[in-house]
Design an enzyme around this catalytic site. Sequence first.
Site, mmCIF file in Angstrom:
data_model
loop_
_atom_site.group_PDB
_atom_site.id
_atom_site.type_symbol
_atom_site.label_atom_id
_atom_site.label_comp_id
_atom_site.label_asym_id
_atom_site.label_seq_id
_atom_site.Cartn_x
_atom_site.Cartn_y
_atom_site.Cartn_z
ATOM 1 N N GLU A 404 -4.938 -13.043 -15.704
ATOM 2 C CA GLU A 404 -3.710 -13.554 -16.308
ATOM 3 C C GLU A 404 -2.656 -12.476 -16.537
ATOM 4 O O GLU A 404 -2.210 -12.259 -17.648
ATOM 5 C CB GLU A 404 -4.051 -14.284 -17.605
ATOM 6 N N GLU A 480 -12.515 -20.311 -14.172
ATOM 7 C CA GLU A 480 -12.770 -20.820 -15.518
ATOM 8 C C GLU A 480 -12.652 -22.334 -15.461
ATOM 9 O O GLU A 480 -11.722 -22.869 -14.854
ATOM 10 C CB GLU A 480 -11.746 -20.273 -16.525
HETATM 11 C C1 GAL Z 1 -7.916 -18.608 -20.086
HETATM 12 C C2 GAL Z 1 -8.170 -17.136 -20.241
HETATM 13 C C3 GAL Z 1 -9.374 -16.840 -21.073
HETATM 14 C C4 GAL Z 1 -9.355 -17.689 -22.310
HETATM 15 C C5 GAL Z 1 -9.335 -19.133 -21.933
HETATM 16 C C6 GAL Z 1 -9.274 -20.062 -23.095
HETATM 17 O O1 GAL Z 1 -6.578 -18.792 -19.870
HETATM 18 O O2 GAL Z 1 -8.317 -16.523 -18.999
HETATM 19 O O3 GAL Z 1 -9.385 -15.494 -21.394
HETATM 20 O O4 GAL Z 1 -8.213 -17.414 -23.043
HETATM 21 O O5 GAL Z 1 -8.172 -19.393 -21.187
HETATM 22 O O6 GAL Z 1 -10.294 -19.907 -24.001
#
Ligand code: GAL
Length: 951
Positions: A404, A480
Amino acid sequence: MTAPDVVPQGTCAPRARFETDARILSLDGEWAVRWSDSPATAPDDLADPDLDIAAWDRIPVPSSWPLHGHGAPLYANKRFPFPVEPPHVPDDNPVADHAVRFDWTPGGRTLLRLDGVDAAGTVLVNGILVGTTRGSRLVHEFDITDAVRPGSNLLVIRVAQWAPTSYLEDQDMWWLPGVFRSVAVLDRPAGGIRDVRVEADWTEGHGTLRVEVDAEDGEARSVRIRVPELGLDLAPGETATAVAEPWSAESPRLYDLEIASAVETARLRIGFRTVRIDGVRLMVNDRPLLLRGVNRHEHDPDLGRVVPREVVEHELRLMKQHNINAIRTSHYPPHPDVPALADELGFWVILECDFETHGFEYVDWHGNPTDDPAYETALRDRMARTVERDRNHPSIIMWSLGNESYAGCNIAAMADEARRRDASRPLHYEGDRSSAHVDVYSRMYAHPEEVAVIGRGEEEPLGDAALDAHRRGMPFILCEYAHAMGNGPGGLREYQELFESSDRAAGGFIWEWLEHGIRRHTADGREFSAYGGDFGEHVHDGNFVADGLVDADRRPRPGLADVAKVFAPVRLTIGESAVTVENRHDVVDLSHLRGVWSLDSARGTFDLPGIGPGESATVPLPPGAQGPGVLTVAAVLADDTNWASAGHEVAWAQRGAPVAPAASSASAVPERGGRGIHLGPARIDAVTGRLSLGGLDLAGPELVLWRAPTDNDLGAAHAAPSSGHDLDPPEAADWDAAELPRLMTRVLGVDVEPDAVVVRTRVAPAVFGWGALVALRYESDGDAIGLHVRVDPDGTWPCTWARVGLRIHLPFTPSVRWTGLGPDQAYPDTGLGQRLGAWEATLEQLRTDYVRPQESGSRAQVTELEMTDVAGSGLRITGDGFAFTANPWTAAELAAAAHPTDLPTPRDGCWLTIDFAQHGVGTGACGPGVLPPYRLEPRSVEGRVALRLLP
Ligand code: GAL
């Protein structure tokens, strides 16, 4: 502009970590420490070689100093907790001078190795400045040969909490300064081994080995490289081929490699494997991979960024036991032990660089270091340190440039740096949607519909045709997904089905493995898990830091059982008289597993077919496993492994349903008496419709359509105003606006029929016209009470319902036994890991104590429920698959509490809610909300249960 001080000074060229017989002195232990408020006001005495540190405070190294009573932890997701004016940081910038004395006898060159200093260190040995660290989670080595002297030496590290590099380290986690990884002094003998680069490829039964060695002083002439098990004895740079077993996460075969020079012997554990991208498929050793992964941060509830080795070993085993086969080291290189453990236990690892600039989003990405040439050297340096330390680990199959940090020229530079140093692994970075500089197309939290589209290669084209073709030709991963915050994550099955049905989708990484709660105690000594805001921070993101499959103590949350089920590398499907077995491993056949079955109290074993990955076969069920009742079949480990014992269950399936107890027949005749209507054991109030059973006043039943909002119900906007991935509007806000939590009841009639009593009510909120019509029809056989409920929406609701439940109150704290799904909670889109059986629990065990109280603990598909007091008296409820929750607190009390310790002291008694329909859970805290099949749009709902007094 001021030149950003973001590049470490005085460090040695990065090199690989390996075991050696050369002298290493660990400096971990008790150090002296001195505190200052700011670098500007810190004493100017570090150049004094005889600095008196006797009167300083004491602190352990490694440590995160806010966990040792100095300053406070601070949690913010994306927002910088200081003004955004890179490279400047506030004057109010805590400084901790860490100092230790050590005895040393110089031999060859002397190096000082710092494995992790957060945020920035200035390093002095005997008053001589040897350099600076820049990159909290990156190893720094300094040549201190000229500063060190025989006998006693003084090492001082001045550590500042904030530094220009803070702008590069904006990961979603606590800001926790400290010397949080090990410190060591190394003797590097002349003619010793400076660096090792292993290339260990595998093709068609053969391992190919080539090892490059840099000697401490030039050429590595007398060096030999041996793999005794393979009979290999090579010179540096020489290539040899041998019949060898490949390394994979499923069969992590390692070989001992020894590198011997005249003065030093180094040892590594190597694995043969070749990572390759073949069209849109991610391959290792010519097998396509399906990553069943988690994102792993490093956190300890007592120590902060310092995680004891035994905790790491335990958590990695726990992952393996739950069928997790991949780890993304979000969002920095982990402790150096982790890749070695991953090699041994077997994980596919994406190893990420220590880099995130997310907070620039709040200044429209203006000044983002990712796109500022002034940061190129620093970012190349970070990438170099990341690759070089861990390059020899077979478990690492990809490098990730960071997280990010948006797009910009330095992404190309970092990719170039990584490829120059290691061309054997593909690159990953999610933050640049064009994927111009990487080898896999990666996204986070994409909706299953979009994943399906990308899986088919039918995503929206990029503007630039060449870039589009490049991206469309790549494998796809979700770096993620399935945000495991609070009650959830819902919808895991949908993602898995998409991954399994597409060649291009190579799987993904659940967000995240671990909650980052910090252990704290109330004034009266009760323990709780602290989160953002609990330390007086103004800029913070609350409990968004607690979003894991395990809590901070690595105790599984209910979601972990779902993960084990969904990720299971074997699928079992029970038919009439046979089981279909599907091998969903990437690499291995099923010879390491055996079949077991149980049917009521009978149990036995059966042979699994020796099928290869991707194959399926049908095996007959043993005669004893055929017949009515709940049949469970499972694939279990045949032998002990280094992560679980023989008999550990890898996959399971069930068939059948517990037999629902027969409903009672309506033979009793209602009789009026005063305000009451008597029907068998029941008394129904003719005015209020309220039910009592025997002498037991149930304070209901009352219709409930709301639940204490889960983190997912509250959505990203509540969980963390800055989280960004708000794909679906928060459900809980809609419920609140529609007044769903606050319903009022008006009795429409209590009608006495020849063999039944019918209570009709209208249940509705203030302000609006919408509501629900409820008909409760009671019958009795003289012993039990049959209850048929029908709920119809009245008017048009502007929101979903959380549930359709009937709530009663029991005046005692019950022991609970039930037949249905258990042992843990299940909601319409979760609970895949729960199984049919007979279960028992205390009232306390029924709920999940999430760090922020919320709806939890629903047991589903229940056919029989008993709630009894200490004397065994109470209630039995039977039905054909209802759900229930039981709690000492009302939903409103749960919703109002910030921590479990804020809830009122439990009174004797509990609220029991029997649910006939429920809304799913989803992952709306960061990602898609509840998927359509699991949404509870207001609709007519019917249900039937029978109630009986016990004994
Ligand atoms: C993503 C990020 C993570 C965490 C997650 C939400 O955007 O890469 O580090 O913030 O969202 O828990």
